[in-house]
Design an enzyme around this catalytic site. Sequence first.
Site, PDB file in Angstrom:
ATOM      1  N   SER A 322     -26.485 129.374  35.061  1.00  0.00           N
ATOM      2  CA  SER A 322     -25.513 128.334  35.403  1.00  0.00           C
ATOM      3  C   SER A 322     -24.105 128.666  34.916  1.00  0.00           C
ATOM      4  O   SER A 322     -23.126 128.303  35.570  1.00  0.00           O
ATOM      5  CB  SER A 322     -25.962 126.980  34.836  1.00  0.00           C
ATOM      6  OG  SER A 322     -26.207 127.075  33.450  1.00  0.00           O
ATOM      7  N   HIS A 377     -21.792 125.846  30.800  1.00  0.00           N
ATOM      8  CA  HIS A 377     -21.114 125.501  32.049  1.00  0.00           C
ATOM      9  C   HIS A 377     -19.596 125.596  31.895  1.00  0.00           C
ATOM     10  O   HIS A 377     -18.913 126.217  32.724  1.00  0.00           O
ATOM     11  CB  HIS A 377     -21.498 124.084  32.472  1.00  0.00           C
ATOM     12  CG  HIS A 377     -22.942 123.942  32.829  1.00  0.00           C
ATOM     13  ND1 HIS A 377     -23.517 122.725  33.108  1.00  0.00           N
ATOM     14  CD2 HIS A 377     -23.935 124.865  32.935  1.00  0.00           C
ATOM     15  CE1 HIS A 377     -24.797 122.902  33.389  1.00  0.00           C
ATOM     16  NE2 HIS A 377     -25.080 124.184  33.283  1.00  0.00           N
TER      17      HIS A 377
END
Length: 564
Positions: A322, A377
């Site tokens: 991610s 992230h």
Amino acid sequence: MTSSPFDPPLTFSADLKQPRRLRWWLYGSLTIGIPIGLAPGLQSGGGMGPLAVVLGVFLLVVLAFEGLVMRKLPKQGSPVFTLTPDVIESPYFLGDTKRFRWADIDSAEVSNANGAQMLQLRLRAHLGLPDRRDFIHGRNPSRPLAGLHALSTPNQEALLDAIASRLRPTGMALLDGPPTAARAEANPLREAREWQERLEALAPRTWVTWSLLGINVLVWMAMVALGASALRGDPALLYAWGGNATSAVQAGEWWRLLTATFLHAGLIHLAFNMLGLYSIGALLERIYGHTQFLLIYLVSGLAGSVASLQFSAQTKVSVGASGAVFGIAGALIVGVYQHRHALPKHFSRPLISGMLPFLGYSLLMGLAQANIDNGAHVGGLVAGALVAWALPERFDLDRYQKLRLSRSALVVVGSALMLFWGVGQTAPAVVNVGAQVRAMNDFPAMASEFDAAMLALRQEAEEVKAGRITQLQADEASRKIHAPRFAELVGRMETTVPYLPGRTGELGRELLNISRAFQETLAMESDIVKGQPLPANPARSAELARQIRASADRLAQLRAASTK
């Protein structure tokens, strides 16, 4: 008599191939997703509860799609837009008015509303309509909208050409601003399509994107083939395969910063990340080229891992692509934004306006859920944006060829320095994750060994009661057999229990307490009085007995709570 461009009227009919493909995709996803969603509950013996929840969620998705999307679509081949010499008409204009006179239309443009392509008319001021959105319905009376999604791509372009040809005699056309002769021929959908085709010609095969997809999927398949759960990530296995952990990296295992980006905690985790990579990767690879795209991906993934060292990886194993996916999303936004004035607006505006809310929503979801590594992230997003800002895009091929090698070298050196600095600035690990993972892996065997030791004591007591062995023999066995067994178990527990987290840690500490009490009791010397063994230290023996009873009660409560 002058002939009209719409004599006879032009009709643009519905072509529902794309919505039908979307329906097949949705139902195919549900066919796969229902078993995946049910599997964890069924495996754990959850009964009908998980079944009802999962089926309910999927049923709501189906009803929403059929009710809000498919029901409102026209039938295949039915008229969507009709253009006559005097009016443009469509039953799909939002609001009560479905027909507008050409004399009342100032211009037309293509807009994006909630991700859908819409034809937007700008009506002339002499109609006296307010040029603002209605608070209740969100509609602007001066700018009526009609969806284009029921038309095929060629028909969408043909519709805009036809509208432009009708507005041109009055000096109006398809615009993003005031009408000008130069912009009268512009068709924003054709411009965006032709631009996309030029990008695809630069890299017909986006092999880096597909290679990254393949590596991530193959790693997951290899883990499953070697015994990992397909649906849930086992921290011990993920750590063994190279999961990220602050304690391990600070111990010199820097390679985990990279290997963790190719590991995933189950099929759902993998699917979401690969969907993001598939959706964004090919376009970004065409914009930056194969080598620069790979550089953006790897730097973003590493930056996400370094950022995670300050957050999730402090206390648990952190894995997933991610950070890299957020990085390529940030890179795409930066690359397009930097050249937004040179790019077709129907290419750049929907892309930026669509991705920003998605990224914001994803980050907010990360804040709301403890199992999402928002540090990775954000780290990946920022790194991807910075790297994209430094690298040349292929919008200008001369500039790209001139700068790509020097800028790539600069990014490699700068990224390496920043990543080393980031690791060096990481706070000391809160938890030794490696030791914790090993403890969680070893503790069930220790608990089983404790149960086996207790069973041996009970069996010996039954032997004494049945008269098959004497109390003196049992007393001797307690010091020669049972006490050493508990001593060995206590030694193993003392190196394991301190690293056990949460409820397991409470259970482990109680098992250690009761094991110590048993070990001391069994090792205690005895005084033989009238042929019966009695504790050499009665007071200490009584205290140990109280400790054992209290620990046994707490242990029973903890075990009962853990099975609920």
